[in-house]
Enzyme design. Structure first.
Site, PDB file in Angstrom:
ATOM      1  CD  GLU A  31      -0.891   0.748   3.657  1.00 26.65           C
ATOM      2  OE1 GLU A  31      -1.415   1.858   3.413  1.00 26.65           O
ATOM      3  OE2 GLU A  31      -0.896   0.223   4.784  1.00 26.65           O
ATOM      4  CE  LYS A 165       0.982   2.213  14.862  1.00 30.87           C
ATOM      5  NZ  LYS A 165       0.855   2.237  13.410  1.00 30.87           N
TER       6      LYS A 165
HETATM    7  N1  PSU Z   1      -2.362   1.860  10.784  1.00 32.99           N
HETATM    8  C1  PSU Z   1      -1.021   1.907  10.877  1.00 32.99           C
HETATM    9  N2  PSU Z   1      -0.297   2.461   9.871  1.00 32.99           N
HETATM   10  C2  PSU Z   1      -0.896   2.976   8.752  1.00 32.99           C
HETATM   11  C3  PSU Z   1      -2.318   2.912   8.655  1.00 32.99           C
HETATM   12  C4  PSU Z   1      -3.005   2.351   9.688  1.00 32.99           C
HETATM   13  O1  PSU Z   1      -0.477   1.444  11.861  1.00 32.99           O
HETATM   14  O2  PSU Z   1      -0.201   3.489   7.857  1.00 32.99           O
HETATM   15  C5  PSU Z   1      -2.989   3.425   7.420  1.00 32.99           C
HETATM   16  C6  PSU Z   1      -3.270   2.268   6.449  1.00 32.99           C
HETATM   17  O3  PSU Z   1      -3.152   2.759   5.128  1.00 32.99           O
HETATM   18  C7  PSU Z   1      -4.718   1.926   6.750  1.00 32.99           C
HETATM   19  C8  PSU Z   1      -5.277   3.284   7.042  1.00 32.99           C
HETATM   20  O4  PSU Z   1      -5.394   1.308   5.688  1.00 32.99           O
HETATM   21  O5  PSU Z   1      -4.262   3.955   7.763  1.00 32.99           O
HETATM   22  C9  PSU Z   1      -6.569   3.202   7.833  1.00 32.99           C
HETATM   23  O6  PSU Z   1      -7.139   4.470   7.933  1.00 32.99           O
HETATM   24  P1  PSU Z   1      -8.566   4.625   8.624  1.00 32.99           P
HETATM   25  O7  PSU Z   1      -8.361   4.288  10.060  1.00 32.99           O
HETATM   26  O8  PSU Z   1      -8.899   6.072   8.401  1.00 32.99           O
HETATM   27  O9  PSU Z   1      -9.495   3.710   7.930  1.00 32.99           O
END
Ligand code: PSU
Ligand code: MN
Length: 313
Positions: A31, A165
């Site tokens: 990604e 996390k």
């Molecule tokens: N969690 C992490 N590192 C990240 C992300 C999430 O520890 O880089 C990024 C990933 O791209 C994940 C996105 O798909 O954040 C999720 O965002 P949201 O919580 O807004 O759906």
């Protein structure tokens, strides 16, 4: 989802990736929101390159997914990776944002949800990243549940991560995965890992200790046509894991700060990641880089095992 020529026309697959896919050789999707919103420059670019190298060393072709200049791209050059990582204000695109980014001829980092969608369109079955989004703490009030979970519930891609996390409510995240019929396979552990630490204190549904066994289960899950993804949870290597008391305290502070500031929707996760980096003085970043590489290696070995099994049937 049926992927016809109309969809393929909207995606540029790098020739090396296209060749590997045509020859049923292993490919691992990566990604790009982790590059645009997950890590500071220049470590984001260094990590993106290092992760691609790890995928190659472990026998697969890396395919970093992003939107560049209004095109969906599968596989980026080193120069493109660098430009994406050094440009400020690149959009964060989840699956629902893809069309708008294309319509505006813009560039965007793709989240897990968007990357899964594009990987499936391109015919890639394995995707490696650091952590996936999930159910946020306080979701009973905010309804903040990542589109990554919805995507896992409807797109047949295996996502290798280091768990989630504890900026998230891990227990609720596992509940939603269960509801969505997404199997959670922990690699080499009984427990579901919590990104910086090897255990969240919660059990994963299934444990696999060998890549071949993991690949068998993933392959069968897809062969059954269940229509859902698989979450492969690969704990951070012991030497890189952080002290739970240290990181949990910092996470609690960052979450409280986000709440106080009224941060909402797609800003929440980038805000928390940035604050963790600042509050740990870079310790969290070092762990993050180590676990992404570890996941890239497992993703490549999984893709290789799936390709081998496919060639024998
Ligand atoms: N969690 C992490 N590192 C990240 C992300 C999430 O520890 O880089 C990024 C990933 O791209 C994940 C996105 O798909 O954040 C999720 O965002 P949201 O919580 O807004 O759906
Ligand atoms: Mn959210």
């Amino acid at each position: 989802m049926t992927i016809g020529p109309a969809i393929r026309r909207l995606i540029d697959v790098e020739p090396e990736v296209a060749d590997a896919l045509a020859g049923s050789r292993p490919v691992v999707a990566l990604e790009s929101t982790i590059i645009t919103h997950g890590m500071p420059f220049p470590q984001n670019v260094e990590t993106a390159r290092a992760v691609e190298a790890v995928v190659r060393e472990n026998g697969a072709v890396p395919a970093t997914v992003a939107i560049l200049g209004g095109r969906i791209r599968v596989g980026l050059s080193n120069r493109e990776l660098e430009r994406l990582g050094e440009t400020m204000d690149v959009v964060k695109a989840s699956g629902r944002d893809l069309a708008a980014a294309l319509a505006r001829s813009g560039s965007a980092g793709t989240t897990v949800s968007a990357t899964m969608l594009v990987a499936a369109m391109a015919g890639i079955r394995v995707f490696a990243t650091g952590g996936v989004g999930g159910v946020h703490r306080g979701a009973e009030e905010t309804f903040d549940v990542s589109a990554d979970l919805t995507e896992l519930g409807r797109t047949e891609v295996a996502v290798v991560c280091a768990g989630v996390k504890s900026i998230l409510d891990i227990s609720k995240t596992l509940e939603v995965l269960e509801t969505q019929r997404v199997p959670v396979y922990a690699f080499g552990s009984d427990d579901f890992p919590a990104f910086y630490t090897r255990s969240s204190g919660l059990k994963a549904d299934h444990r696999f200790d060998a890549v071949d066994d993991l690949a068998r289960a993933v392959g069968l899950h897809f062969a059954l046509g269940t229509g859902t993804g698989v979450l492969v949870a690969n704990p951070i290597p012991p030497a890189d894991a952080l002290d739970p008391a240290f990181i949990d305290g910092i996470i609690a502070d960052a979450v409280a700060e986000a709440r106080k500031k009224g941060i909402a929707r797609k800003e929440v996760t980038p805000f928390l990641l940035q604050r963790l980096y600042e509050l740990t003085g870079g310790t969290s970043l070092k762990a993050n880089i180590a676990l992404v590489k570890n996941n890239a290696a497992l993703g490549a070995r999984l893709a290789a095992a799936l390709a081998l099994a496919g060639s024998q049937t």
